[in-house]
Enzyme design. Structure first.
Site, PDB file in Angstrom:
ATOM      1  N   PRO A  84       0.783  -1.228  -0.004  1.00  0.00           N
ATOM      2  CA  PRO A  84      -0.192   0.068   0.093  1.00  0.00           C
ATOM      3  C   PRO A  84       0.832   1.179  -0.028  1.00  0.00           C
ATOM      4  O   PRO A  84       0.448   2.555  -0.366  1.00  0.00           O
ATOM      5  CB  PRO A  84      -0.634   0.027   1.378  1.00  0.00           C
ATOM      6  CG  PRO A  84      -0.838  -1.426   1.834  1.00  0.00           C
ATOM      7  CD  PRO A  84       0.468  -2.056   1.283  1.00  0.00           C
ATOM      8  N   GLU A 111       1.638  -8.404   7.942  1.00  0.00           N
ATOM      9  CA  GLU A 111       1.587  -6.666   7.819  1.00  0.00           C
ATOM     10  C   GLU A 111       2.632  -6.318   6.838  1.00  0.00           C
ATOM     11  O   GLU A 111       2.903  -5.232   6.576  1.00  0.00           O
ATOM     12  CB  GLU A 111       1.922  -6.185   9.069  1.00  0.00           C
ATOM     13  CG  GLU A 111       0.976  -6.523  10.325  1.00  0.00           C
ATOM     14  CD  GLU A 111      -0.576  -6.222   9.917  1.00  0.00           C
ATOM     15  OE1 GLU A 111      -1.371  -6.863  10.030  1.00  0.00           O
ATOM     16  OE2 GLU A 111      -0.864  -5.013   9.478  1.00  0.00           O
ATOM     17  N   ARG A 153      -0.190  -8.772 -21.050  1.00  0.00           N
ATOM     18  CA  ARG A 153      -1.211  -8.499 -22.339  1.00  0.00           C
ATOM     19  C   ARG A 153      -0.592  -7.380 -23.216  1.00  0.00           C
ATOM     20  O   ARG A 153      -1.025  -7.245 -24.265  1.00  0.00           O
ATOM     21  CB  ARG A 153      -2.638  -8.028 -21.839  1.00  0.00           C
ATOM     22  CG  ARG A 153      -2.801  -6.799 -21.212  1.00  0.00           C
ATOM     23  CD  ARG A 153      -4.252  -6.367 -20.953  1.00  0.00           C
ATOM     24  NE  ARG A 153      -4.956  -5.819 -21.948  1.00  0.00           N
ATOM     25  CZ  ARG A 153      -4.994  -4.732 -22.514  1.00  0.00           C
ATOM     26  NH1 ARG A 153      -4.242  -3.768 -22.179  1.00  0.00           N
ATOM     27  NH2 ARG A 153      -5.879  -4.590 -23.318  1.00  0.00           N
ATOM     28  N   ASP A 168      -6.668   1.038 -25.636  1.00  0.00           N
ATOM     29  CA  ASP A 168      -7.066   0.611 -24.241  1.00  0.00           C
ATOM     30  C   ASP A 168      -7.450   2.301 -23.728  1.00  0.00           C
ATOM     31  O   ASP A 168      -6.911   3.163 -24.242  1.00  0.00           O
ATOM     32  CB  ASP A 168      -5.815   0.286 -23.338  1.00  0.00           C
ATOM     33  CG  ASP A 168      -5.594  -0.905 -23.541  1.00  0.00           C
ATOM     34  OD1 ASP A 168      -6.341  -1.637 -23.977  1.00  0.00           O
ATOM     35  OD2 ASP A 168      -4.301  -1.552 -23.125  1.00  0.00           O
TER      36      ASP A 168
HETATM   37  N1  LIG Z   1      -2.358  -1.322  -3.106  1.00  0.00           N
HETATM   38  C1  LIG Z   1      -2.406  -2.394  -2.108  1.00  0.00           C
HETATM   39  C2  LIG Z   1      -1.315  -3.364  -2.038  1.00  0.00           C
HETATM   40  C3  LIG Z   1      -1.563  -3.901  -0.779  1.00  0.00           C
HETATM   41  C4  LIG Z   1      -1.083  -4.964   0.107  1.00  0.00           C
HETATM   42  C5  LIG Z   1       0.217  -5.560  -0.581  1.00  0.00           C
HETATM   43  C6  LIG Z   1       0.931  -6.356   0.013  1.00  0.00           C
HETATM   44  C7  LIG Z   1       0.616  -6.719   1.405  1.00  0.00           C
HETATM   45  C8  LIG Z   1       1.221  -7.715   2.537  1.00  0.00           C
HETATM   46  C9  LIG Z   1       0.451  -7.783   3.603  1.00  0.00           C
HETATM   47  N2  LIG Z   1      -0.474  -6.778   3.154  1.00  0.00           N
HETATM   48  C10 LIG Z   1      -0.461  -6.222   1.877  1.00  0.00           C
HETATM   49  C11 LIG Z   1      -1.286  -5.139   1.087  1.00  0.00           C
HETATM   50  N3  LIG Z   1      -2.770  -3.418  -0.153  1.00  0.00           N
HETATM   51  N4  LIG Z   1      -3.205  -2.676  -1.106  1.00  0.00           N
END
Ligand SMILES: Nc1cc(-c2ccc3cc[nH]c3c2)n[nH]1
Length: 238
Positions: A84, A111, A153, A168
């Site tokens: 995230p 996490e 793709r 696209d």
């Molecule tokens: N854009 C986004 C990526 C993620 C994500 C990516 C990897 C992990 C590992 C544990 N929680 C995660 C969440 N959530 N939202």
């Protein structure tokens, strides 16, 4: 791809990407991170230093996985780590990744992954921490499915009709407008006459206008990134 849930990546064997793999256009390798654990419980997680909720993924298994799959002595992959906290994954980044001969994907869980794993990898390969959007998943696998499909793709030969991705959404910076196929009238809803007219210039103009209207309505911030001509400005000023 490295994950503690390798079965989560099985959908990549289906459909478009699966066919490309069968045709040798794409090579996919899925690896279970626990292969690089050595304790009886095959532990991949531990408590975060400094406290806080949940568990983090330990660095050692990741370090050994990357050392095995991408030995420092040879060519290096570009490592993509969904998180995230990453830079936004965009069609532009998809095109950039599609030019790479070798991509490696690290699927985090819990996490996330001890931050030193990315730091250590970045000493010898390009690392992209990538976000799919401002929402939180439970792990990286779903993000990898999205990234692999969006990148795959774009590879030569994967899409039947090369023109498909050239039209696209985002290819000209705008959202795609409405599209129609048979029947000409469905539940009393007709296809716009211009699309039946055979006038290609008029059809192209109508499609551009509909893209502009939809982009203005749904994603106005994209308009600042697009070169607009007088006809475009007229439509947007309506
Ligand atoms: N854009 C986004 C990526 C993620 C994500 C990516 C990897 C992990 C590992 C544990 N929680 C995660 C969440 N959530 N939202």
């Amino acid at each position: 791809m490295v994950s503690i849930f390798p079965a989560y990546l099985a959908p990549l064997r289906e459909s478009l990407i699966g066919k490309a793999v069968d045709r040798g256009l794409i090579e996919l390798g899925v690896h279970d991170l626990r292969q690089w654990t050595h304790d009886v419980h095959r532990t991949v997680d531990d408590s975060p230093y400094g406290g806080g909720p949940g568990m983090l993924m330990r660095p050692e298994p990741w370090g050994q996985a990357l050392d095995t799959l991408a030995p420092a002595s040879g060519a290096q992959p570009r490592l993509v780590v969904p998180t995230p906290a990453g830079r936004p994954f965009t069609q532009a980044l998809a095109h950039e990744l599609a030019r790479e001969p070798w991509l490696m994907f690290a699927c985090g869980r819990y996490e996330g992954i001890d931050s030193r794993v990315v730091d250590d990898a970045a000493d010898r390969m390009v690392v992209d921490e990538v976000s799919l959007g401002d929402y939180v998943l439970a792990g990286g696998e779903v993000a990898v499915l999205v990234i692999v499909e969006a990148v795959g793709r774009l590879l030569p030969g994967v899409l039947g009709n090369v023109a498909s991705h050239e039209q696209d959404s985002f290819s000209d910076g705008l959202l795609e407008g409405p599209a129609y196929t048979r029947p000409e009238v469905w539940r009393d809803r007709p296809v716009p006459d211009v699309l039946l007219s055979g006038h290609h210039a008029a059809i192209a103009r109508w499609r551009r206008d509909e893209s502009l209207r939809r982009t203005l309505a749904r994603r106005p911030e994209l308009l600042s990134t697009v070169a607009l001509d007088k006809a475009d400005a007229k439509v947007l000023a309506e």
